[in-house]
Enzyme design. Structure first.
Site, mmCIF file in Angstrom:
data_model
loop_
_atom_site.group_PDB
_atom_site.id
_atom_site.type_symbol
_atom_site.label_atom_id
_atom_site.label_comp_id
_atom_site.label_asym_id
_atom_site.label_seq_id
_atom_site.Cartn_x
_atom_site.Cartn_y
_atom_site.Cartn_z
ATOM 1 N N HIS A 1 0.791 -1.321 -0.031
ATOM 2 C CA HIS A 1 0.484 -0.026 -0.236
ATOM 3 C C HIS A 1 0.574 1.236 -0.284
ATOM 4 O O HIS A 1 0.586 2.771 0.325
ATOM 5 C CB HIS A 1 -0.869 0.657 1.239
ATOM 6 C CG HIS A 1 -1.691 -1.363 1.120
ATOM 7 N ND1 HIS A 1 -2.516 -1.610 0.038
ATOM 8 C CD2 HIS A 1 -2.956 -1.852 1.987
ATOM 9 C CE1 HIS A 1 -3.258 -2.660 0.693
ATOM 10 N NE2 HIS A 1 -3.562 -2.621 1.530
ATOM 11 N N GLU B 1 -11.267 -4.489 -2.762
ATOM 12 C CA GLU B 1 -9.631 -3.943 -3.220
ATOM 13 C C GLU B 1 -10.024 -3.606 -5.256
ATOM 14 O O GLU B 1 -9.505 -4.577 -5.260
ATOM 15 C CB GLU B 1 -9.093 -3.659 -2.516
ATOM 16 C CG GLU B 1 -9.262 -3.928 -1.070
ATOM 17 C CD GLU B 1 -8.151 -4.215 -0.462
ATOM 18 O OE1 GLU B 1 -7.176 -3.738 -0.500
ATOM 19 O OE2 GLU B 1 -8.396 -5.442 0.570
ATOM 20 N N HIS C 1 -9.910 1.705 0.290
ATOM 21 C CA HIS C 1 -9.512 0.365 1.159
ATOM 22 C C HIS C 1 -11.156 0.316 2.218
ATOM 23 O O HIS C 1 -11.171 -0.078 3.211
ATOM 24 C CB HIS C 1 -8.543 0.250 1.574
ATOM 25 C CG HIS C 1 -7.703 -0.645 2.166
ATOM 26 N ND1 HIS C 1 -8.538 -1.336 3.243
ATOM 27 C CD2 HIS C 1 -6.403 -1.970 2.126
ATOM 28 C CE1 HIS C 1 -7.422 -2.965 3.720
ATOM 29 N NE2 HIS C 1 -7.026 -2.794 2.893
HETATM 30 C C1 BGC Z 1 -4.385 -6.888 2.205
HETATM 31 C C2 BGC Z 1 -4.048 -7.208 3.780
HETATM 32 C C3 BGC Z 1 -3.566 -6.395 4.411
HETATM 33 C C4 BGC Z 1 -4.795 -4.854 4.723
HETATM 34 C C5 BGC Z 1 -4.836 -3.987 5.092
HETATM 35 C C6 BGC Z 1 -5.262 -5.741 2.160
HETATM 36 O O1 BGC Z 1 -5.193 -5.036 0.838
HETATM 37 O O2 BGC Z 1 -4.469 -7.415 1.106
HETATM 38 O O3 BGC Z 1 -2.861 -8.267 3.958
HETATM 39 O O4 BGC Z 1 -3.705 -6.917 6.361
HETATM 40 O O5 BGC Z 1 -5.009 -4.649 3.256
HETATM 41 O O6 BGC Z 1 -3.447 -3.264 5.427
#
Ligand code: BGC
Length: 381
Positions: free
Chosen positions: A142, A347, A213
């Site tokens: 991210h 997502e 998200h």
């Molecule tokens: C990821 C997870 C992660 C979450 C929060 C998601 O997009 O795939 O593994 O824990 O985001 O960071």
């Protein structure tokens, strides 16, 4: 209770009408600063650095509300009247900016430059190696650092049904090359859609893969687990991943596996099955290879308790269904307690680690090219 709620709602409507004419008033804890072009703008609090933040509340004729903040270009609320006319806020989140500054779960976050994971936190572009931050095992997740959801975005445009936020991301930001202005527009339509439109034109070749998200619970945030809520994903396959959630490159058919969501089924139906992907992800936390191309319906979610259904539309090739496996007793809106699997994220994205896989599309965007993508969450009762 229903009566009281309706009273509050109609009082809200009156104040809303007033707010279009006047400027400063307060309603409960919400301080209304102004109404700009029909949109209600309220204070969302002051950051630890002393920066004033705002909440923009969009409303449609059907009683739906979408509220977004310039702190992180965050989607803070989606309020939907349920089958009994009771308004449900169907996304997890916090009451004000302090919660979002302290939170680490990406509630409602705009994630970039590259959402999801890049293996070994590095990549090569035009013969040059770029090093990112290893914030998830040896990988970058991210954005890796200086997350977009902790930054102040400029509010570029406010109209009666949309808000556009702008972020100037500089060459070298998070380790990525090229200056790029990123625009995210949230629109609430009369068709009960929350549309999220991303546009960016980098000055140099770079990577871009933005997502939202939001954590959805269609029985209302704070109502507990989503394991009994149903999900459908229009995907015949998913991308197999290793123990660090980096795709192996294999495209695995969902047929005959717990990853098969081609028909609506409760999220919890097979989440504990003895299946490699579920063991490694601690539940669902995978990228589905969405069927078709162009803008199309890719997923749906439904709560029997409220009668609320959500459909997801996107023009992107992949989508991570993440079932909140890593939420540990998080205090959210109005003191609600969120635990593991109290929500699901949809997502939309280029596949994780696409930069290292020749057969995965994106996420390189060339200098002067336009990155332009839209994801829509549409609600029905
Ligand atoms: C990821 C997870 C992660 C979450 C929060 C998601 O997009 O795939 O593994 O824990 O985001 O960071």
């Amino acid at each position: 209770m229903g009566m009281i709620f309706r009273k509050i709602v109609s009082r809200w409507d009156e104040l809303w009408e007033d707010s279009k004419k006047t400027c400063v008033w307060s309603f409960y804890n919400i301080k209304i600063k102004e109404a700009r072009n029909g949109i209600m703008v309220s204070s969302f609090g002051v950051t630890s650095k002393g920066v004033e933040t705002s909440l923009y509340t969009l409303k449609n004729q059907n009683g739906m509300v979408a509220a977004v903040s310039d702190f992180g270009a965050t989607l803070v609320q989606i309020q939907v009247p349920d089958k009994d006319g009771k308004v449900q806020d169907v996304v997890l989140g916090y009451d004000d900016v302090k919660g979002y500054e302290a939170g680490t779960l990406y509630f409602g976050a705009t994630v970039g430059r590259v959402a999801n994971r890049i293996g070994k936190a590095s990549f090569e572009l035009n013969g040059k190696t770029y090093q990112l931050t290893q914030n998830d095992n040896q990988n970058s997740l991210h954005g890796g650092r200086d997350y977009y959801n902790y930054r102040m975005w400029e509010t570029e445009e406010v109209d009666d049904n949309h808000v556009t936020f702008l972020l100037h991301s500089e060459d070298g930001d998070q380790g990525y090359p090229g200056n790029v202005d990123i625009r995210v527009t949230y629109t609430l339509t009369e068709e009960n859609e929350v549309k999220i439109h991303y546009v960016a034109v980098p000055e140099e070749d770079t990577l871009l893969n933005l997502t939202n998200h939001s954590y959805f619970n269609l029985s209302g945030n704070g109502s507990g687990t989503v394991l009994d809520q149903e999900v459908m994903i229009c995907a015949d396959a998913y991308t197999r991943a290793d123990a660090e959630s980096i795709p192996t490159g294999e495209i695995v058919p969902v047929e005959g596996t717990p990853m098969d969501f081609r028909q609506m089924k409760p999220i919890g139906k097979e989440i504990e099955a003895d299946y490699e992907a579920l063991h490694l992800g601690g539940g669902y936390d995978h990228n589905w290879v969405l069927n078709g191309i162009g803008t199309r319906k890719v997923a749906a979610m439904h709560s029997e308790a409220t009668g609320i259904t959500m459909e997801v539309y996107t023009d992107l090739p992949g989508m991570q269904l993440y079932t909140g496996n890593f939420i540990v007793r998080e205090t959210g809106k109005n003191g609600a307690i969120y635990e593991k699997r109290h929500a699901a994220c949809f997502e939309t994205q280029y596949f994780p680690d696409a930069v290292h896989k020749d057969h995965f599309q994106g996420p390189v965007v060339r200098a002067g090219e336009t990155y332009d993508t839209t994801t829509t969450y549409k609600f029905f009762v």
